[in-house]
Design a protein around this motif. Structure first.
Motif, PDB file in Angstrom:
ATOM      1  N   LYS A   1       0.847  -1.198   0.000  1.00  0.00           N
ATOM      2  CA  LYS A   1       0.000   0.000   0.000  1.00  0.00           C
ATOM      3  C   LYS A   1       0.880   1.244   0.000  1.00  0.00           C
ATOM      4  O   LYS A   1       0.878   2.029   0.935  1.00  0.00           O
ATOM      5  N   ARG A   2       1.675   1.393  -1.042  1.00  0.00           N
ATOM      6  CA  ARG A   2       2.576   2.542  -1.133  1.00  0.00           C
ATOM      7  C   ARG A   2       1.907   3.640  -1.963  1.00  0.00           C
ATOM      8  O   ARG A   2       1.229   3.366  -2.956  1.00  0.00           O
ATOM      9  N   PRO A   3       2.139   4.910  -1.596  1.00  0.00           N
ATOM     10  CA  PRO A   3       1.460   6.008  -2.301  1.00  0.00           C
ATOM     11  C   PRO A   3       2.173   6.464  -3.561  1.00  0.00           C
ATOM     12  O   PRO A   3       1.639   7.262  -4.327  1.00  0.00           O
ATOM     13  N   SER A   7       1.190   4.526 -11.242  1.00  0.00           N
ATOM     14  CA  SER A   7       0.947   4.396  -9.799  1.00  0.00           C
ATOM     15  C   SER A   7       1.404   3.027  -9.287  1.00  0.00           C
ATOM     16  O   SER A   7       1.185   1.992  -9.937  1.00  0.00           O
ATOM     17  N   GLU A  57       8.510   8.875  -4.634  1.00  0.00           N
ATOM     18  CA  GLU A  57       7.552   9.571  -3.779  1.00  0.00           C
ATOM     19  C   GLU A  57       8.075  10.994  -3.642  1.00  0.00           C
ATOM     20  O   GLU A  57       9.233  11.189  -3.244  1.00  0.00           O
TER      21      GLU A  57
END
Length: 812
Positions: free
Chosen positions: A594-596, A612, A646
């Motif tokens: 669950k990485r942004p 993404s 990121e």
């Protein structure tokens, strides 16, 4: 003369018909297979009923085998035992003393040790069988008669279900609640056009003797409509708190027909094989008070997560498949709920008609006799005189018929009359009996002539049986099937490991102990191979590998071969086939999925793409299939760079350098975020014979390290290149020589205050360390200094940050 094909077809057809009708499938009317019907009939005929003592099972089996069922005694005894097992039948039809098996799959004791008799409810299955209610047929040796079906005053097919396999057909009918089925029957009797949904208000679903929870109302409805359907049956469980902050999963009901001993063994096997973490012990605590399985957990274990894992991987949850096949009018049919209920009602009406006709005939015969006796008593003196004047009994009967118009039956009753019955009181009794018989006859006639009256009798009898034998539902029904989500932390013990991915495609993980016991270079790889990644991580982390053809290979760390640091490990092609010219160019480890951020991918033909991280979440086929990471524009295109990005507080930009020495630096925000199967946008405008060698994320204040094919190493400040638009030709970062010009093979960025050592890799491969502090920053027009002897070491192909003592830090 018959052909073999015809002969075989004929013989097998007869054999199949015999198995279907005479062995494996239940009758839709009484819900019994022939062996069960014969057991109940023989025990009833022998007086082996609930209100009398138990008898040896061997005697009942012998009676059934000798008189009605010419098959093996073991098959008869097994059928008898099943009829007595309250975890198989919702309402057992036989009571048994002694060991009649168990939910653990234990066999019953031999029939010479056990005793059996019919249960009280089995009496209802046979009630009125002596009143000509069912067809009787000769047994196998024509010495006795046996019923083709039992009167079955309870809807046994639904209440006790059925399971069987015959030639070409199988049946699986679950058990139901007797009270609910009677409610549905009574409603259907009053409303013959009732819809399935209305009937399901009374019978919402199966009711297993072992209780449990059924999930999936749609599956039940489909089964009741078509005869086929699937539901989920799960155990009834609760999570209890123990002393010392520990917890325990307690199981009090298990799914129907699940072997309890094997279930407990399976849970313990999963624990011992370390397939699930957090269970300290699973034990069977079942006693006289009821079923109980205790699954004791370790301190801090995720109880709900472990329960979900056990539901998915053991028989604590099963799929139950309805396949409601029964013999209807001598033919096997797949039937729905309404069909079964309607057939049962029609059968019961027929039973009541036949019973009423039998009672009517009996009453009419008796009335005829009573009328004759009353007439005889009214002319008693003449009758006595006639009898005394007769020669013998036969003559006396004939004289009574001739002189007073008595019938043959009446004359027989008169001559057998005992003297004490010639009193005045007996006349009164006979007159009372006559009135009573006339009343009965009119009632019987009304039932036979009026369907409503017949239905009233059936309704009243069903209500009475429901009141006496109805009991609460045991199985809970839930509308929807719960999706079981299993946290990896439940199945995998968290353990720190060192991960290695090699240039040639070997991957492995080793314990820290094994890694520290060897030097970093004793990695088991071939001489022509080298590590792309060496990183300390843990078994709950995730590995992504990217190939030059734009594919992404995913592996959870715990699934990677656990070997000694000195061993080679497994090759990726053992599970995922790589193309002949395909190789891994980048490997990255992430703590969670669950990485942004995004992945930035650059190709040799100057395309840059941003997608993404969430788009790369692995699918169910990740073990054997790679997924697409980027769509390459043409056959010669290759992916040369992948970075996870990121946005940080400081200004970051992206730099791309071409083989000919042109560099473009631009803002990452200029790269749009697109889906997986896209090619990206133009990063650098290349000449026809030029290509991009690498793409690097650059922080403000970083320096660049470049290496050329001639073995030259050069450092320069990234700020020498201004941030501009993408898709430009760019600025030269090397000095162009006319003879044997330098061409850039790779570059990287490093912090300007760094003292690290970089590593240049050649095509042999040979490795050359370069300390950044040993070199001064050059201008964009310089070519640096020679650090690699290309004659002895080979041509440089890559420059990278050297692996530290232990090692790169996990992405977090």
């Amino acid at each position: 003369m018959m052909t073999l094909e015809r002969l075989m077809g004929d013989r097998f057809g007869r054999y199949s018909k015999s198995i279907i009708q005479e062995r494996a499938l239940p009758d839709i009317r009484d819900g019994l297979k022939p062996v069960q019907r014969r057991i109940l009939f023989a025990m009833n005929k022998d007086g082996n009923t609930y209100d009398k003592g138990f008898r040896k099972s061997a005697k009942s089996v012998g009676n059934v085998m000798g008189n009605f069922h010419p098959h093996g005694d073991s098959s008869i005894y097994e059928a008898l035992v099943r009829l007595s097992q309250d975890w198989k039948l919702r309402e057992p039809l036989v009571e048994m003393h002694g060991n009649n098996g168990s939910m653990d799959g234990d066999p019953a004791a031999a029939m010479r040790y056990t005793e059996a008799r019919l249960s009280k409810i089995a009496g209802l299955m046979l009630q009125d069988i002596d009143k000509d209610t069912v067809e009787m047929t000769l047994n196998f040796d024509d010495t006795e008669k046996e019923p083709t079906v039992l009167p079955a005053r309870i809807p046994n097919l639904l209440v006790n279900g059925a399971t069987g396999i015959s030639a070409g057909y199988a049946t699986e009918i679950p058990t139901h609640n007797l009270g609910e089925v009677f409610d549905a029957l009574i409603y259907l009797l009053n409303h013959p056009d009732a819809s399935l949904d209305k009937l399901m208000e009374f019978v919402p679903g199966p009711d297993f003797p072992t209780g449990g929870i059924i999930q999936g109302l749609d599956g039940i409805r489909k089964a009741y409509q078509t005869g086929r359907g699937r539901v989920v049956v799960r155990a009834r469980t609760k999570i209890e708190n123990l002393r010392g902050g520990r917890q325990q999963i307690t199981v009090t009901e298990i799914p129907y027909e699940v072997n309890k001993a094997q279930l407990v063994k399976r849970i313990n096997d999963l624990r011992l094989a370390k397939k699930v973490e957090g269970i300290s012990e699973a034990r069977d605590e079942t006693d006289r008070s009821g079923l109980r399985i205790a699954i004791e957990l370790k301190r801090g274990a995720n109880a709900q997560g472990i329960l979900n894992y056990l539901l998915k991987n053991t028989d604590l949850q099963i799929n139950y498949n309805f396949n409601m096949v029964a013999i209807d009018d001598q033919r096997p049919m797949r039937v729905g709920l309404k069909h079964i209920l309607t057939s049962y009602l029609n059968f019961q009406k027929d039973i009541i008609r036949r019973r009423t006709q039998f009672n009517l005939n009996k009453a009419q015969r008796r009335l005829h006799i009573v009328e004759g006796l009353i007439k005889a008593l009214s002319i008693l003196d003449q009758v006595i005189k006639t009898i005394r004047a007769s020669k013998n009994r036969k003559d006396a009967k004939q004289n009574l018929v001739d002189q007073y118009s008595f019938t043959e039956d009446q004359a027989e009753a008169i001559v057998t009359l005992q003297l004490y019955r010639l009193t005045n009181t007996d006349v009164t009794e006979l007159q009372k009996e006559e009135a009573n018989l006339n009343k009965q006859i009119s009632e019987f006639t009304l039932i036979l002539n009026d369907d409503n009256e017949l239905s009233k009798v059936l309704r009243s009898e069903m209500t009475k049986i429901k009141k006496e034998f109805g009991n609460p539902r045991r199985t809970t029904i839930q509308n929807h099937v719960d999706k079981l989500k299993i946290d990896t932390k439940v199945t995998v013990a968290k353990e720190d490991v060192v991960l290695l991915v090699s240039h040639a495609g070997y991957i492995k993980r080793s314990s820290l102990r094994s890694f520290k016991a060897s030097s970093i270079d004793e990695n088991g790889l071939r001489e022509d191979d080298y590590p792309l990644l060496i990183q300390q991580t843990n078994t709950l982390a995730h590995l992504f590998m990217f190939t030059n053809l734009g594919n992404v290979i995913y592996r959870p760390i715990h699934e990677i071969a656990d070997v000694r640091w000195k061993d080679t490990g497994e090759h990726i092609s053992q599970t995922i086939g790589l193309a002949e010219n395909e190789e891994i160019i980048k490997a990255m480890v992430f703590d969670n999925l669950k990485r942004p951020g995004t992945f930035l991918m650059g190709t040799n033909d100057g395309q840059i793409k941003q997608s993404s991280f969430a788009d790369y979440k692995p699918g169910s086929r990740y073990k054997s299939h790679a997924s697409t990471g980027i769509k390459l524009k043409n056959a010669d295109s290759r992916l040369v760079s992948v970075d996870y990005y990121e946005p940080r507080d400081q200004n970051q930009s992206l730099m791309v350098v071409s083989h000919e020495g042109y560099a473009v630096r631009f803002d990452i925000a200029e790269v749009p975020t697109t889906g997986l199967r896209t090619s990206g946008v133009r990063a650098i405008n290349l000449k026809d014979d030029d290509y991009a060698v690498d793409y690097v994320i650059v922080n403000e204040g970083d320096d660049l390290a470049l290496v050329t094919q001639r073995g030259a190493f050069k450092e320069m400040a990234a700020s020498d290149l201004a941030i501009g638009a993408r898709a430009r030709r760019g600025e030269l970062v090397i000095h162009r020589l006319k003879n044997h010009p330098h061409k850039i093979v790779d570059f990287l960025a490093f912090s300007s205050d760094s003292t690290e050592t970089l590593e240049i890799i050649t095509d042999r491969p040979a490795f050359q360390d370069v300390a950044v502090t040993d070199h001064h920053l050059g201008s964009a027009k310089s070519n640096g200094t020679f650090v690699v002897d290309t004659d002895t070491q080979g041509t440089p192909v890559k420059i990278r940050h050297k692996f530290g003592a232990i090692l790169a830090v996990t992405n977090d």
